[in-house]
Design an enzyme around this catalytic site. Structure first.
Site, mmCIF file in Angstrom:
data_model
loop_
_atom_site.group_PDB
_atom_site.id
_atom_site.type_symbol
_atom_site.label_atom_id
_atom_site.label_comp_id
_atom_site.label_asym_id
_atom_site.label_seq_id
_atom_site.Cartn_x
_atom_site.Cartn_y
_atom_site.Cartn_z
ATOM 1 N N SER A 1 16.881 -11.453 6.747
ATOM 2 C CA SER A 1 17.338 -10.514 8.023
ATOM 3 C C SER A 1 17.030 -9.132 7.758
ATOM 4 O O SER A 1 16.755 -8.126 8.473
ATOM 5 C CB SER A 1 18.629 -10.716 8.572
ATOM 6 O OG SER A 1 19.402 -10.036 7.184
ATOM 7 N N LYS B 1 11.040 -9.386 7.108
ATOM 8 C CA LYS B 1 10.454 -9.419 8.331
ATOM 9 C C LYS B 1 9.232 -8.943 8.501
ATOM 10 O O LYS B 1 8.226 -9.186 9.370
ATOM 11 C CB LYS B 1 11.270 -8.712 9.655
ATOM 12 C CG LYS B 1 12.832 -9.375 9.591
ATOM 13 C CD LYS B 1 13.397 -8.809 11.101
ATOM 14 C CE LYS B 1 14.048 -7.732 10.486
ATOM 15 N NZ LYS B 1 15.215 -7.084 11.392
ATOM 16 N N HIS C 1 3.738 -4.668 -5.560
ATOM 17 C CA HIS C 1 2.726 -5.124 -4.534
ATOM 18 C C HIS C 1 1.685 -4.216 -4.843
ATOM 19 O O HIS C 1 0.521 -4.881 -4.349
ATOM 20 C CB HIS C 1 3.452 -4.847 -3.148
ATOM 21 C CG HIS C 1 3.721 -3.495 -2.609
ATOM 22 N ND1 HIS C 1 4.702 -2.741 -2.916
ATOM 23 C CD2 HIS C 1 2.715 -2.810 -1.955
ATOM 24 C CE1 HIS C 1 4.445 -1.626 -2.658
ATOM 25 N NE2 HIS C 1 3.496 -1.541 -1.955
ATOM 26 N N HIS D 1 4.219 1.797 -9.675
ATOM 27 C CA HIS D 1 3.078 1.591 -9.254
ATOM 28 C C HIS D 1 1.869 2.183 -10.014
ATOM 29 O O HIS D 1 0.707 1.745 -10.362
ATOM 30 C CB HIS D 1 2.755 2.071 -7.620
ATOM 31 C CG HIS D 1 3.809 1.624 -6.697
ATOM 32 N ND1 HIS D 1 4.255 0.014 -6.973
ATOM 33 C CD2 HIS D 1 4.489 1.989 -5.650
ATOM 34 C CE1 HIS D 1 5.029 -0.111 -5.840
ATOM 35 N NE2 HIS D 1 5.312 0.819 -5.021
ATOM 36 N N ARG E 1 -9.247 8.719 -9.539
ATOM 37 C CA ARG E 1 -10.289 9.731 -9.517
ATOM 38 C C ARG E 1 -10.701 9.835 -10.978
ATOM 39 O O ARG E 1 -9.677 10.456 -11.750
ATOM 40 C CB ARG E 1 -9.880 11.009 -8.879
ATOM 41 C CG ARG E 1 -9.913 11.188 -7.371
ATOM 42 C CD ARG E 1 -9.520 12.304 -6.810
ATOM 43 N NE ARG E 1 -9.979 12.462 -5.312
ATOM 44 C CZ ARG E 1 -10.916 12.715 -4.885
ATOM 45 N NH1 ARG E 1 -11.988 13.462 -5.370
ATOM 46 N NH2 ARG E 1 -10.924 12.733 -3.277
#
Length: 572
Positions: A91, A96, A256, A318, A424
């Site tokens: 939920s 979602k 991710h 990340h 870069r």
């Protein structure tokens, strides 16, 4: 035992052929870790770095392999295998907005096995139909295949079910196990759990689910979302707690960003193009910049964000993972363990970050164009007097033969002037440049720069110097560019699609191993403690600006200018 062939789940990929823009037929373009089988899709290669079969599953009506074991070694299959995907925390916003849409996209592209079931699990009371209604609001179809969108959506939703239960007790997961067995219908059961929940209940869920809802004869895997702790100690404790109930190969720590198309392309660009590999070292590269910026603030999520800050939220995972992929040595093969071994070597070669090599900032309220933007401290969910940084810049160094002395500059922030994520690579100046009189005093404008723009508008471009047409000798800086939206007409898959598919197939290349995690925290933990112990006040910067001035001084310490603030950011 007779020799047994190993087979893995087919993953169909669709992309436009270079000569057929807008073509609607599927084209099987297999990445290096997959192989193309006639009349089938891309199959995962079945060899890992230790010479054993790569952990994966056989999908469809076959009795060939599961987790490196011939199916004949276990209970007999009845009608092949099946995969059950349980989204724990169904939920929540992540489920979602990202996980269910990614699962549907995989189904839409025929990348999921023939037999699969999706379950949502959360504390909220909800029926199967209510779950389907909730999911349907966020599902979208590929632009080029919308003619069958409604049918595919309905087929997917009919495979979605719901189980309510607590996270810290076994009763709910025991009931989930009962329902999963009903849906598996005697097939060889494989189960994937996606933990879309706060990290403080990871261990409770793993304990309960592993004891009562694990597959009895197939594989069971758990995808764990970041953050993986707050420092070396808490991360180590989390790993030890998870390993009480799971083996390392069952844990898929997801970042991710590693599933984004341009990050995936980083290794291809370097290792499959002869022009780049000889230049990929301190001999030719002056500095590397990893830049992440968002043009919005915490916007009601300040309570969560305040526990972590921008360094833990973005830089330690990340950006550091991208740095490791960028800087690693050539792996022995494309197998997961070979790639992760090289990443670990890079992380272990890095210096611990020092306070003098870090600048932190926090955005403040600002009015622009008659519109007021609130500061971080104005967020009602943020504790009063918070000094949690919403911006950070850091200079990191890798002490090995390839990268000795090359500054790797990281910069990440919220409420900045633009949304951007890019790598870069600024090359060294041409020695004794014949055209220095035409360049002027600003030699930085004459250096070559390779830019990989991860988001938005994915692109790769190389800045070069060329002559402006005419009778005079005037130099100009131009871009040789690959703009994905122009070159490839098909929609780029979301990172969660790639990572979910890899987890189902048992491909670990883009997931984080426990020793990677330890090495990554070892770089950042000392400076995080020093920032908190000394209560270092962040430099304030206006909402919508380019960030604190201190970031420019930090770069100047290493004779570097940030590539995204020169006015030549490669927009086209």
């Amino acid at each position: 035992m007779a020799a047994t062939a190993f087979r893995f789940h087919p993953a169909a990929f669709f992309s436009a052929h270079p000569g057929e823009a807008g073509a609607k037929r599927p084209l099987h373009h297999c990445p290096p870790h997959r192989i193309l089988v006639p009349r089938r899709a891309c199959l995962l290669r079945a060899k890992s770095s230790n010479g054993l079969p790569q952990i994966g599953a056989s999908f469809g009506n076959t009795n060939e392999v599961l987790d490196g074991r011939p199916a004949g070694d276990g209970p007999p299959e009845q009608g092949g295998s099946t995969v059950s995907i349980t989204v724990v925390g169904a939920s929540g916003d992540l489920a979602k907005k990202k996980i269910f849409p990614a699962l549907f996209a995989l189904f839409y592209e025929d990348c999921l096995p023939e037999h699969f079931t999706v379950f949502g699990y959360a504390r909220s009371k909800m029926s199967d139909e209510e779950l389907r209604t909730m999911i349907s609001r966020t599902l979208t179809c590929r632009i080029d295949k919308r003619e069958n969108c409604g049918d595919k959506m309905e087929q997917f939703l009919q495979r979605c079910f719901y189980q309510s239960g607590q996270y810290n007790t076994e009763e709910g997961f025991a009931e989930l196990d009962r329902k999963l067995k009903e849906k598996e219908e005697g097939r060889l059961p494989n189960r994937l759990f996606y933990l879309s929940i706060p990290p403080n209940i990871f261990v409770d869920v793993v304990r309960s689910a592993s004891r009562t809802a694990s597959s009895s004869s197939g594989w069971t895997r758990f995808i764990v979302e970041k953050p993986f702790g707050r420092d070396s100690e808490s991360s180590g404790e989390l790993t030890r707690s998870l390993k009480k109930y799971l083996a390392e190969e069952q844990i898929f720590r997801i970042d991710h960003y590693l599933g984004k198309e341009l990050v995936e392309n980083l290794s291809v660009l370097r290792f499959s193009n002869l022009v780049f590999e000889p230049l990929w070292s301190r001999n030719y590269i002056r500095n590397v910049q990893l830049i992440f910026s968002e043009d919005f603030g915490t916007e009601g999520r300040g309570g969560y964000f305040d526990n972590y800050g921008i360094i833990r939220d973005i830089m330690q995972n990340h950006l550091l993972q991208i740095l490791a992929l960028f800087a690693m040595e050539t792996p022995v093969s494309l197998d997961a363990e070979d790639i992760r071994n090289e990443k670990v070597k890079v992380l272990r070669s890095m210096r611990q970050l020092k306070l003098e090599d870090v600048v932190v900032g926090q955005y403040k309220g600002h009015t622009r164009g008659g519109k007021s933007f609130p500061g971080y401290a104005d967020d009602p969910t943020v504790p009063k007097g918070s000094i949690t940084p919403t911006f950070a810049a850091a200079a990191l160094f890798i002490d090995n033969a390839r990268w000795d002395g090359v500054p790797f500059l990281m910069k990440a922030g919220k409420a900045l002037h633009t949304r951007r994520a890019e790598i870069r690579v600024q090359f060294r100046r041409v020695p004794g440049n014949l055209y220095r009189r035409n360049i002027g005093t600003d030699l930085d404008t004459a250096t070559n720069e390779l830019v990989l723009r991860v988001q938005p508008d994915e692109a790769i471009y190389l800045k070069i110097n060329n002559k402006v047409p005419g009778l005079g000798m005037r130099l100009d800086r131009s871009n040789l560019n690959l703009l994905y939206s122009e070159r490839y007409r098909r929609e780029i898959p979301d990172a969660y699609e790639r990572l979910l598919l890899d987890a189902i197939e048992g491909e670990r290349r883009l997931f984080i191993r426990s020793d990677e995690l330890d090495a990554a925290w070892g770089i950042f933990t000392p400076v995080l403690r020093e920032l908190e112990d000394k209560r270092v006040a962040p430099e304030l910067y206006p909402y919508g600006s380019r960030g604190p001035v201190g970031a420019h001084y930090l770069a100047a310490n290493y004779n570097v200018r940030w590539g995204d603030v020169t006015g030549d950011d490669g927009s086209f």
